[in-house]
Design a protein around this motif. Structure first.
Motif, PDB file in Angstrom:
ATOM      1  N   ILE A 102       0.812  -1.219   0.000  1.00 26.01           N
ATOM      2  CA  ILE A 102       0.000   0.000   0.000  1.00 26.01           C
ATOM      3  C   ILE A 102       0.841   1.263   0.000  1.00 26.01           C
ATOM      4  N   ASN A 103       1.849   1.343   0.871  1.00 25.07           N
ATOM      5  CA  ASN A 103       2.495   2.626   1.134  1.00 25.07           C
ATOM      6  C   ASN A 103       3.289   3.178  -0.044  1.00 25.07           C
ATOM      7  N   TYR A 104       4.305   2.463  -0.482  1.00 20.93           N
ATOM      8  CA  TYR A 104       5.082   2.955  -1.616  1.00 20.93           C
ATOM      9  C   TYR A 104       4.225   3.097  -2.872  1.00 20.93           C
ATOM     10  N   VAL A 131       2.319  -1.094  -6.807  1.00 22.11           N
ATOM     11  CA  VAL A 131       2.395   0.040  -7.732  1.00 22.11           C
ATOM     12  C   VAL A 131       1.680  -0.299  -9.041  1.00 22.11           C
ATOM     13  N   ALA A 132       1.975  -1.479  -9.579  1.00 26.12           N
ATOM     14  CA  ALA A 132       1.356  -1.881 -10.846  1.00 26.12           C
ATOM     15  C   ALA A 132      -0.162  -1.936 -10.721  1.00 26.12           C
ATOM     16  N   LEU A 133      -0.665  -2.482  -9.621  1.00 30.36           N
ATOM     17  CA  LEU A 133      -2.110  -2.570  -9.415  1.00 30.36           C
ATOM     18  C   LEU A 133      -2.752  -1.183  -9.343  1.00 30.36           C
ATOM     19  N   LEU A 134      -2.110  -0.261  -8.616  1.00 27.55           N
ATOM     20  CA  LEU A 134      -2.686   1.076  -8.482  1.00 27.55           C
ATOM     21  C   LEU A 134      -2.574   1.869  -9.774  1.00 27.55           C
ATOM     22  N   LEU A 170       0.787   9.323   4.507  1.00 25.51           N
ATOM     23  CA  LEU A 170       0.012   8.960   3.320  1.00 25.51           C
ATOM     24  C   LEU A 170      -1.472   9.253   3.521  1.00 25.51           C
ATOM     25  N   LEU A 171      -1.985   8.910   4.701  1.00 26.33           N
ATOM     26  CA  LEU A 171      -3.400   9.157   4.971  1.00 26.33           C
ATOM     27  C   LEU A 171      -3.711  10.647   4.928  1.00 26.33           C
ATOM     28  N   LEU A 172      -2.891  11.451   5.587  1.00 24.36           N
ATOM     29  CA  LEU A 172      -3.123  12.894   5.594  1.00 24.36           C
ATOM     30  C   LEU A 172      -3.029  13.472   4.186  1.00 24.36           C
ATOM     31  N   ALA A 173      -2.053  13.018   3.414  1.00 20.71           N
ATOM     32  CA  ALA A 173      -1.895  13.533   2.053  1.00 20.71           C
ATOM     33  C   ALA A 173      -3.079  13.177   1.174  1.00 20.71           C
ATOM     34  N   ASN A 174      -3.550  11.933   1.258  1.00 18.47           N
ATOM     35  CA  ASN A 174      -4.668  11.514   0.407  1.00 18.47           C
ATOM     36  C   ASN A 174      -5.980  12.163   0.809  1.00 18.47           C
ATOM     37  N   LEU A 219      -7.448   5.784  -2.507  1.00 20.60           N
ATOM     38  CA  LEU A 219      -6.118   5.818  -1.905  1.00 20.60           C
ATOM     39  C   LEU A 219      -6.192   6.145  -0.413  1.00 20.60           C
ATOM     40  N   ALA A 220      -7.096   7.031  -0.041  1.00 22.09           N
ATOM     41  CA  ALA A 220      -7.261   7.370   1.378  1.00 22.09           C
ATOM     42  C   ALA A 220      -7.761   6.158   2.162  1.00 22.09           C
ATOM     43  N   GLY A 221      -8.688   5.411   1.578  1.00 26.54           N
ATOM     44  CA  GLY A 221      -9.187   4.204   2.240  1.00 26.54           C
ATOM     45  C   GLY A 221      -8.090   3.176   2.442  1.00 26.54           C
ATOM     46  N   LEU A 222      -7.252   2.998   1.439  1.00 32.02           N
ATOM     47  CA  LEU A 222      -6.127   2.072   1.569  1.00 32.02           C
ATOM     48  C   LEU A 222      -5.142   2.546   2.636  1.00 32.02           C
ATOM     49  N   SER A 223      -4.971   3.867   2.760  1.00 28.90           N
ATOM     50  CA  SER A 223      -4.061   4.412   3.765  1.00 28.90           C
ATOM     51  C   SER A 223      -4.550   4.116   5.180  1.00 28.90           C
TER      52      SER A 223
END
Length: 443
Positions: A230-232, A363-366, A298-302, A402-406
């Motif tokens: 998730i993170n990278y 990365v590929a999935l996202l 990541l959560l705050l950014a998304n 992306l926020a949900g994944l974070s």
């Protein structure tokens, strides 16, 4: 990775530095190829070739799927044949794919050339890690790796505004043809520099899948592996796939200014690679605080990206979001170190390979998902002569995902054991309590 240094032929510091420079030059270009396509030339590829958004992002995801899938094989090959030999073979294939892409005339050729490029580039990172460990030893390894990562990320910096300006002057095909020539020159120099090295002697010439099994059944590192999915990827999908296009579509930035934003993002990540070692020492070699801050950033950014789209925020708001995304990469060394320390010493090579492979699979999935989401809003998009502009709702939807994944990542990070920088001994994995604990005392 099981191997040892041939002490009968010690390398001089100058020879070791020359070998490092040769390898890092190839890593620079592998990072460039990973980042520049499709991110920097998304609109050019879409308008010139008449592709959908998902077809354009597939040029990035096909590279990344192959890159991720190859990591375990590369780790085993480096153990069997040595890092320099494996790296030279892989980089030769990267040269072929990079030279083929700008002259491709069909969609199938574009995908095949990117597949060859991704296959070759997949040999870079793990081989360099192995060689730096052999060339500089355990004590100097973190500093050497930080320098190598800095120059690798510098390839990503070159893929942003500098490459965008070159494309604006010469077109994407001629620009990439020039880059492929530069990569070929770098390969020749690396071949001449590395071919005489005889410092590697494999301790075991057999290829075994046992280390992979050991990592898979180890419950201590499962949450860390899940976080790597998730993170990278959450950072890199903005860096290399849709970050620049979003700024052009939503914020109305020019191509050059959008590339400046993503270049600043990559420059932040590159600088943090050099600062990673001191940051770890400041926290007493604790890994978990860095991983938690990674997920929180990541959560705050998304969330801020979603809010910015919904509230029609100015461009500087998104620059802050991008910087916060980039800041999360400071936890990369902590994650790699924790992965080594949470797995049995005999399976370290497989552990790092799996950690890196899952990150790029994510990365590929996202990247694929971002193209699908944009295509869902194709009817609401504005088709221009040289670009397709997607509506704000498309990006708000993607950033919400992306926020949900974070959120998931932050929860999982809470369950990663703390190692305090001390690896677990081999006999710890023979005990029945190989479970998830809040803290690990590896003494």
């Amino acid at each position: 990775m099981a191997s040892h240094l041939d002490e009968s032929r010690p390398l001089s510091p100058l020879r070791a530095l020359s070998a490092m420079a040769a390898m890092v030059s190839l890593y620079f270009f592998s990072f460039f190829l990973r980042t520049a396509i499709p991110g920097t030339i998304f609109d050019e590829l879409q308008s010139d070739l008449g592709l959908s958004a998902s077809a354009v992002t597939a040029l990035g995801s096909i590279y990344l799927y192959i890159y991720a899938a190859m990591q375990l094989f590369v780790g085993l090959s480096a153990d069997r044949y040595g890092g320099t030999k494996t790296l030279l073979v892989g980089s030769a294939l990267m040269v072929v794919g990079a030279a083929w892409f700008p002259w491709a005339t069909s969609r199938s050729e574009l995908y095949l050339s990117r597949a060859v490029t991704g296959f070759g580039a997949s040999f870079m990172y793990l081989c360099i890690i192995k060689e730096l460990d052999l060339l500089f030893g355990h004590r100097r390894f973190p500093v050497a790796l930080g320098i190598a990562l800095f120059f690798g990320y510098s390839g990503g910096i070159f893929a942003m505004l500098p490459f965008e300006r070159i494309v604006a002057s010469y077109g994407w095909r001629m620009s990439l043809a020039g880059v492929s020539l530069a990569i070929a020159i770098a390969w020749v120099v690396a071949f001449l520099t590395l071919r005489g090295l005889t410092h590697f002697q494999p301790a075991d010439r057999r290829l075994s899948l046992r280390p992979l099994w050991d990592v898979l059944v180890n419950r201590r590192s499962r949450c860390l592996l899940a976080v790597s999915l998730i993170n990278y990827p959450s950072y890199f999908v903005m860096q290399a796939a849709i970050g620049k296009k979003f700024l052009q579509d939503y914020a109305g930035l020019t191509s050059a200014r959008g590339a400046t934003f993503t270049m600043a993002m990559m420059a932040t990540s590159a600088g943090l690679m050099l600062a990673a070692g001191p940051l770890l020492r400041l926290t007493g070699n604790r890994r978990k605080p860095h991983l938690l801050m990674n997920s929180l950033a990541l959560l705050l950014a998304n969330v801020a990206l979603v809010a910015g789209v919904l509230l029609d925020a100015p461009a500087w708001h998104f620059l802050l979001c991008y910087t916060l995304l980039a800041a999360s990469t400071a936890a990369a060394p902590a994650g790699n170190a924790a992965m080594k320390e949470l797995n049995r010493p005999s399976a370290i090579g497989a552990a790092i390979a799996m950690y890196n492979g899952l990150a790029y699979a994510g990365v590929a999935l996202l990247v694929s998902l971002s193209g699908v989401v944009l295509d869902l809003f194709r009817r609401q998009a504005v088709v221009l002569e040289n670009a397709v502009r997607y509506p704000p709702a498309a990006y708000a939807t993607l950033f919400s995902v992306l926020a949900g994944l974070s959120i998931v990542s932050l929860i999982l990070a809470c369950f990663i054991p703390e190692t305090h920088g001390r690896p677990l001994p081999e006999d710890a994995f023979a005990r029945p309590d190989n479970g998830l604990e809040g803290n690990v005392d590896p003494r």
